[in-house]
Design a protein around this motif. Sequence first.
Motif, PDB file in Angstrom:
ATOM      1  N   VAL A   1       0.841  -1.185   0.000  1.00 55.00           N
ATOM      2  CA  VAL A   1       0.000   0.000   0.000  1.00 55.00           C
ATOM      3  C   VAL A   1       0.878   1.237   0.000  1.00 55.00           C
ATOM      4  N   ASP A   2       0.867   1.942  -1.097  1.00 52.78           N
ATOM      5  CA  ASP A   2       1.662   3.166  -1.230  1.00 52.78           C
ATOM      6  C   ASP A   2       0.849   4.145  -2.059  1.00 52.78           C
ATOM      7  N   THR A   3       0.154   5.059  -1.415  1.00 48.02           N
ATOM      8  CA  THR A   3      -0.727   5.995  -2.127  1.00 48.02           C
ATOM      9  C   THR A   3       0.053   7.042  -2.900  1.00 48.02           C
ATOM     10  N   VAL A   4       1.333   7.216  -2.579  1.00 47.54           N
ATOM     11  CA  VAL A   4       2.142   8.221  -3.257  1.00 47.54           C
ATOM     12  C   VAL A   4       2.718   7.671  -4.549  1.00 47.54           C
ATOM     13  N   ASN A   5       3.236   6.461  -4.491  1.00 47.47           N
ATOM     14  CA  ASN A   5       3.860   5.840  -5.664  1.00 47.47           C
ATOM     15  C   ASN A   5       3.101   4.577  -6.045  1.00 47.47           C
ATOM     16  N   GLN A   6       1.896   4.774  -6.541  1.00 48.91           N
ATOM     17  CA  GLN A   6       1.043   3.625  -6.835  1.00 48.91           C
ATOM     18  C   GLN A   6       1.593   2.803  -7.990  1.00 48.91           C
ATOM     19  N   THR A   7       1.562   1.499  -7.818  1.00 50.56           N
ATOM     20  CA  THR A   7       1.915   0.555  -8.860  1.00 50.56           C
ATOM     21  C   THR A   7       0.813  -0.481  -8.916  1.00 50.56           C
ATOM     22  N   GLN A   8       0.190  -0.605 -10.062  1.00 48.66           N
ATOM     23  CA  GLN A   8      -0.931  -1.529 -10.165  1.00 48.66           C
ATOM     24  C   GLN A   8      -1.161  -1.893 -11.618  1.00 48.66           C
ATOM     25  N   ILE A   9      -1.921  -2.943 -11.821  1.00 44.65           N
ATOM     26  CA  ILE A   9      -2.273  -3.381 -13.158  1.00 44.65           C
ATOM     27  C   ILE A   9      -3.761  -3.100 -13.380  1.00 44.65           C
ATOM     28  N   ASP A  10      -4.089  -2.487 -14.488  1.00 46.30           N
ATOM     29  CA  ASP A  10      -5.484  -2.204 -14.820  1.00 46.30           C
ATOM     30  C   ASP A  10      -6.074  -3.368 -15.605  1.00 46.30           C
ATOM     31  N   PHE A  11      -5.436  -3.716 -16.718  1.00 49.79           N
ATOM     32  CA  PHE A  11      -5.897  -4.889 -17.462  1.00 49.79           C
ATOM     33  C   PHE A  11      -4.706  -5.571 -18.107  1.00 49.79           C
ATOM     34  N   TRP A  12      -4.953  -6.795 -18.514  1.00 50.34           N
ATOM     35  CA  TRP A  12      -3.922  -7.609 -19.154  1.00 50.34           C
ATOM     36  C   TRP A  12      -4.619  -8.582 -20.091  1.00 50.34           C
ATOM     37  N   LYS A  13      -4.231  -8.601 -21.308  1.00 53.62           N
ATOM     38  CA  LYS A  13      -4.703  -9.479 -22.376  1.00 53.62           C
ATOM     39  C   LYS A  13      -5.906  -8.898 -23.108  1.00 53.62           C
ATOM     40  N   ILE A  14      -5.744  -8.822 -24.427  1.00 57.74           N
ATOM     41  CA  ILE A  14      -6.721  -8.226 -25.324  1.00 57.74           C
ATOM     42  C   ILE A  14      -7.236  -9.282 -26.304  1.00 57.74           C
ATOM     43  N   ALA A  15      -8.512  -9.190 -26.637  1.00 61.11           N
ATOM     44  CA  ALA A  15      -9.082 -10.085 -27.645  1.00 61.11           C
ATOM     45  C   ALA A  15      -8.691  -9.563 -29.028  1.00 61.11           C
ATOM     46  N   MET A  16      -7.422  -9.773 -29.353  1.00 62.77           N
ATOM     47  CA  MET A  16      -6.848  -9.152 -30.544  1.00 62.77           C
ATOM     48  C   MET A  16      -5.753 -10.053 -31.110  1.00 62.77           C
ATOM     49  N   ARG A  17      -5.661 -10.079 -32.433  1.00 64.31           N
ATOM     50  CA  ARG A  17      -4.590 -10.812 -33.105  1.00 64.31           C
ATOM     51  C   ARG A  17      -4.029  -9.944 -34.214  1.00 64.31           C
ATOM     52  N   PRO A  18      -2.725  -9.673 -34.256  1.00 63.25           N
ATOM     53  CA  PRO A  18      -1.734  -9.996 -33.224  1.00 63.25           C
ATOM     54  C   PRO A  18      -1.809  -8.982 -32.083  1.00 63.25           C
ATOM     55  N   GLY A  19      -1.277  -9.355 -30.935  1.00 57.99           N
ATOM     56  CA  GLY A  19      -1.216  -8.409 -29.836  1.00 57.99           C
ATOM     57  C   GLY A  19      -1.994  -8.783 -28.605  1.00 57.99           C
ATOM     58  N   LYS A  20      -2.256 -10.043 -28.407  1.00 57.37           N
ATOM     59  CA  LYS A  20      -3.041 -10.459 -27.238  1.00 57.37           C
ATOM     60  C   LYS A  20      -2.452  -9.999 -25.905  1.00 57.37           C
ATOM     61  N   PRO A  21      -1.145 -10.178 -25.642  1.00 52.95           N
ATOM     62  CA  PRO A  21      -0.619  -9.826 -24.316  1.00 52.95           C
ATOM     63  C   PRO A  21      -0.295  -8.343 -24.141  1.00 52.95           C
ATOM     64  N   VAL A  22      -1.330  -7.495 -24.187  1.00 53.83           N
ATOM     65  CA  VAL A  22      -1.158  -6.067 -23.940  1.00 53.83           C
ATOM     66  C   VAL A  22      -1.515  -5.780 -22.487  1.00 53.83           C
ATOM     67  N   ILE A  23      -0.711  -4.948 -21.847  1.00 51.98           N
ATOM     68  CA  ILE A  23      -0.900  -4.616 -20.431  1.00 51.98           C
ATOM     69  C   ILE A  23      -1.077  -3.109 -20.294  1.00 51.98           C
TER      70      ILE A  23
END
Length: 426
Positions: free
Chosen positions: A283-305
């Motif tokens: 928990v660090d409200t000043v320097n937040q590090t997080q993932i919003d989404f991962w993987k797209i229903a797309m070809r090519p390019g599925k593993p987009v973060i």
Amino acid sequence: MMPRNKHADDNRPPLLAVAEAKQRILDGLGRTATEKVSYGSALGRTLAAPVYAKASVPAFDLSAMDGYAVRGEDVKTLPARLTRCGESAAGHPFTGKVARGEAVRIFTGAKVPDDADVIILQEDVDAMSEENGITITIKSGNPAGKHIRRKGLDMEKDTPVLDAGQHLSARAISLCLSAGHIELEVYKQPRIGILSTGDELVPPGTTPAKGQIVSSNAQYLADFVEMNGGIPINLGIARDAAGALAEALEAHAELDLIVTSGGASVGVHDHIAGDLDGANQKVDTVNQTQIDFWKIAMRPGKPVIFGKIRNIPLLGLPGNPVSSAICAMIFLAPAMAHMQGRHHQDMTFHAMLASDLRDNDKRQEYLRATLAYDAAGRAIVTPASLQDSSMLSVLANADVLIMRPPFDPARHAGDQVTVLPIPRLF
């Protein structure tokens, strides 16, 4: 012990639709600050404030043709014989009065004398010379106002000529100068950090050892960023190790966005998603590090973060060169436009298929294709026979991407498909 990346793989997040992924990226990005720049440095920038005309353009009535400026009442009956009393040329206006029975020789772009309201074309006039005092004969007339560009025709004083969000092309800058502006308020160029990942990568100019390849994604992305109005910052090559992403950012805090290539998949040597997801436990409200989404229903390019690290937005692209390049077109281009206060619109069109296509699965597909025109002027697209996401040679020779929605049925030669042009310098 299970590899740290396996945690994300076990969760198996659902594939995100391309449109939703694009919107979530835009929602996660802010605008850059604004600044004033000289017109000579404004090409490709985006207006942060509307531009208003400081004066009317043209500032006076001017002639649109070469000929003679006369009083309408003097040419009601033709032929009419008038006396040339002066000349009005661009930058050298006639300053006298046009009396009854007089005419002023006038040239394109010249100020129309205040007393004149008709322009007679020079081919409709018999004149023995270009001297003042001669008698000219007008053989054919024109209605009052014809061939006269009225004051304020292009723009009137204090009216808006460009809105905020306008992409400053050469045409737009020319308009701003005409409106009286030599400085423009624009959005600052976003600083985009570019990080390649992979133990197999070596910088251009280095001879690869066995198992290594030359890094090409970083240069492509740097050029892409620059052509979209940003400032690319080379963050180098991060090795395949947990925490390497954070280490690469130690000396680069002043970034508006980080773009990575590689390390976004589910293998034990891929750590981008793991570095972002694992940091959620702290928990660090000043320097937040997080993932919003991962993987797209797309070809090519599925593993987009998409996420953030130390409060800096991060867009993670696939490592395969073609996947990385196409994902930059689909996601990075609109992201950079948004950061600079403008709306990005893909300019698609329809073309006829030159060969059959199999039915599509659940992913939105972008097929590399060449564009030609038949004898009737119809656009014809030919998809490349090989669509492997590692083949830069196919992408480099493609003109367009054929866009196929999820579950698109099989298509046959002659069918119409939607295509997205690949910008010439991309």
